[in-house]
Structure formats: C-alpha cells, structure tokens
Write a protein that holds these residues in place. Structure first.
Motif, short mmCIF file in Angstrom:
data_model
loop_
_atom_site.label_atom_id
_atom_site.label_comp_id
_atom_site.label_asym_id
_atom_site.label_seq_id
_atom_site.Cartn_x
_atom_site.Cartn_y
_atom_site.Cartn_z
N THR A 99 -18.43 -31.71 15.31
CA THR A 99 -19.57 -31.89 16.21
C THR A 99 -20.61 -32.80 15.58
O THR A 99 -20.71 -32.92 14.35
N GLN A 100 -21.39 -33.41 16.44
CA GLN A 100 -22.47 -34.29 16.02
C GLN A 100 -23.56 -34.20 17.08
O GLN A 100 -23.26 -34.24 18.27
N TYR B 32 -10.47 -34.84 15.40
CA TYR B 32 -11.37 -34.23 16.37
C TYR B 32 -11.79 -35.28 17.38
O TYR B 32 -12.01 -36.44 17.02
N PHE B 33 -11.92 -34.82 18.61
CA PHE B 33 -12.34 -35.70 19.71
C PHE B 33 -13.51 -35.03 20.43
O PHE B 33 -13.50 -33.82 20.64
N LEU B 34 -14.50 -35.84 20.78
CA LEU B 34 -15.72 -35.30 21.37
C LEU B 34 -16.07 -36.07 22.63
O LEU B 34 -15.75 -37.25 22.76
N TRP B 35 -16.77 -35.40 23.52
CA TRP B 35 -17.35 -36.05 24.70
C TRP B 35 -18.85 -35.82 24.71
O TRP B 35 -19.33 -34.72 24.42
N TYR B 36 -19.57 -36.90 25.08
CA TYR B 36 -21.02 -36.85 25.17
C TYR B 36 -21.44 -37.34 26.54
O TYR B 36 -20.78 -38.19 27.16
N THR B 45 -25.95 -36.32 24.54
CA THR B 45 -25.88 -34.86 24.47
C THR B 45 -24.42 -34.44 24.31
O THR B 45 -23.57 -34.82 25.12
N PHE B 46 -24.14 -33.64 23.29
CA PHE B 46 -22.78 -33.16 23.06
C PHE B 46 -22.34 -32.27 24.21
O PHE B 46 -23.07 -31.37 24.63
N LEU B 47 -21.13 -32.52 24.72
CA LEU B 47 -20.61 -31.73 25.83
C LEU B 47 -19.52 -30.77 25.39
O LEU B 47 -19.60 -29.56 25.61
N ILE B 48 -18.47 -31.32 24.80
CA ILE B 48 -17.29 -30.53 24.50
C ILE B 48 -16.46 -31.29 23.48
O ILE B 48 -16.52 -32.54 23.42
#
Lengths: 111, 113
Positions: A99-100, B32-36, B45-48
């Motif tokens: 997370t970031q 790791y993969f992130l959606w904002y 803003t971090f979503l998931i």
C-alpha cells in the motif's frame, strides 16, 4: 486521512531559482516517496527514501535532490528550476508492503 | 519504457451499471498491484490492492481481478455511482526494484446519472 501534509500547496517561481518542497508525515513510516504528475504520463517516481539519510533515485530524478534528516520530513529540492519542472508534485508514504498513501499535492509553476 | 499501461484514456458508464477499468503490465516480477482514484486538485486515494498470489480481491463495490498469465488486471465497480467519476490509476511494485511503484497513465471514468 493518512497523516501526510505538503507545503507549500501552490508555488510560482522563475527559471533558475532554487525551490524546496516539504513533505511531513505524522505516522513514523520508514518509506517516503516523491512523484510528479503530468498529463499523459501518470505518476512518475522522482526519489524515494527508506530511512533517515537513506534515499534512492526514481525514473525521473535528473534536476532534483532530496534529503531526509528526520523520519517525519522528506524534502524535495529543485536546485535551479526549469520550465519542464512545472508539474504537480505528490508525496507518499508506504504503511505496508502493498500500500501507498498520498499527500494532497503541490502545484509548481516555473515561469 | 512503460511497465504498466492503461490503454483507455476515458470511459463513460450509466449510473447503476458496471464500470470495468483495465490495466496491462510487462514485468512478471510485480508482486503487488494497486488501484487509486483521483479527483481534480486532490492527491490519489488508495482504493484496493491485490497480491500476485491471489486472482481476486473484493472490497464493497470494488473488485480487482488479476490474470497473471495474461499480465492483466481489471477493476470492477458495481453499481457505478456519479461520485465514482474520477481518474483511476493502476500501479504495481516489485521488491527487485527497491520498492518502487510503477503507475499507469490513468483512465478518466464518467458515470452518467
């Protein structure tokens, strides 16, 4: 609220002048990051820090330097600002591996 | 060389329908993969997020799917709401590049009331 503040929020400066942007966190996280956001490029990493006095370059580090003398503060310096450095700058912290969280951003205009 | 790509700059969806945002990547070492989500004049803003050991992660109206063989991930928003109108960024990281995160160029989602 991730406990990240950035200052200033807006700045207009002239080509050739030095500029320092500040990122402050209240949560004592080890990792901090500086990004710039430009149309068509998304967010690009400038520099990051993995501890006090420990920093490393990102993909667009030319023309930028950073310093971290305290856990809570991460400074980004443009030694001699150029018009190509007009951008929105975001600071981020990394609470866990995957997370970031981002600060509100600083809009910098170099005339 | 863009390691994370979002090939659709924009997407329009009717309120109540499903929004599907897509992201492709090239580095098989991403773990790791992130959606904002990003509104104008605000920080992302971090979503998931999802780990590479999983193929699905849900959080309320948001679900992320990961297809490692295709190097593709997608974000599903069901049902879509007007407040979801924003720019969505996908991002990925790997420990092999010093904990750097790589971002796509973003997809602007408009949810039509």
């Amino acid at each position: 609220d991730a406990g990240i503040t950035q200052s200033p929020r807006h700045k207009v400066t002239e080509t050739g002048t030095p500029v320092t942007l500040r990122c402050h966190q209240t949560e004592n996280h080890r990792y901090m990051y500086w990004y710039r956001q430009d149309p068509g490029h998304g967010l690009r990493l400038i520099h990051y820090s993995y501890g006090v006095k420990d920093t490393d370059k990102g993909e667009v580090s030319d023309g930028y330097s950073v310093s971290r003398s305290k856990t809570e503060d991460f400074l980004l310096t443009l030694e001699s600002a150029t018009s190509s450095q007009t951008s929105v700058y975001f600071c981020a912290i990394r609470p866990s591996v995957g997370t970031q969280y981002f600060g509100p951003g600083t809009r910098l205009t170099v005339l | 060389d863009q390691q994370v790509k979002q090939n659709s700059p924009s997407l329009s969806v009717q309120e109540g329908r499903i929004s599907i945002l897509n992201c492709d990547y090239t580095n098989s070492m991403f773990d790791y993969f992130l959606w904002y989500k990003k509104y104008p004049a605000e920080g992302p803003t971090f979503l998931i997020s999802i780990s590479s050991i999983k193929d699905k992660n849900e959080d309320g109206r948001f679900t992320v799917f990961l297809n490692k063989s295709a190097k593709h991930l997608s974000l599903h928003i069901v049902p879509s709401q007007p407040g979801d109108s924003a720019v969505y960024f996908c991002a990925a990281r790997t420990e092999y590049t010093g904990n750097q995160f790589y971002f796509g160029t973003g997809t602007s989602l408009t949810v039509i009331p």
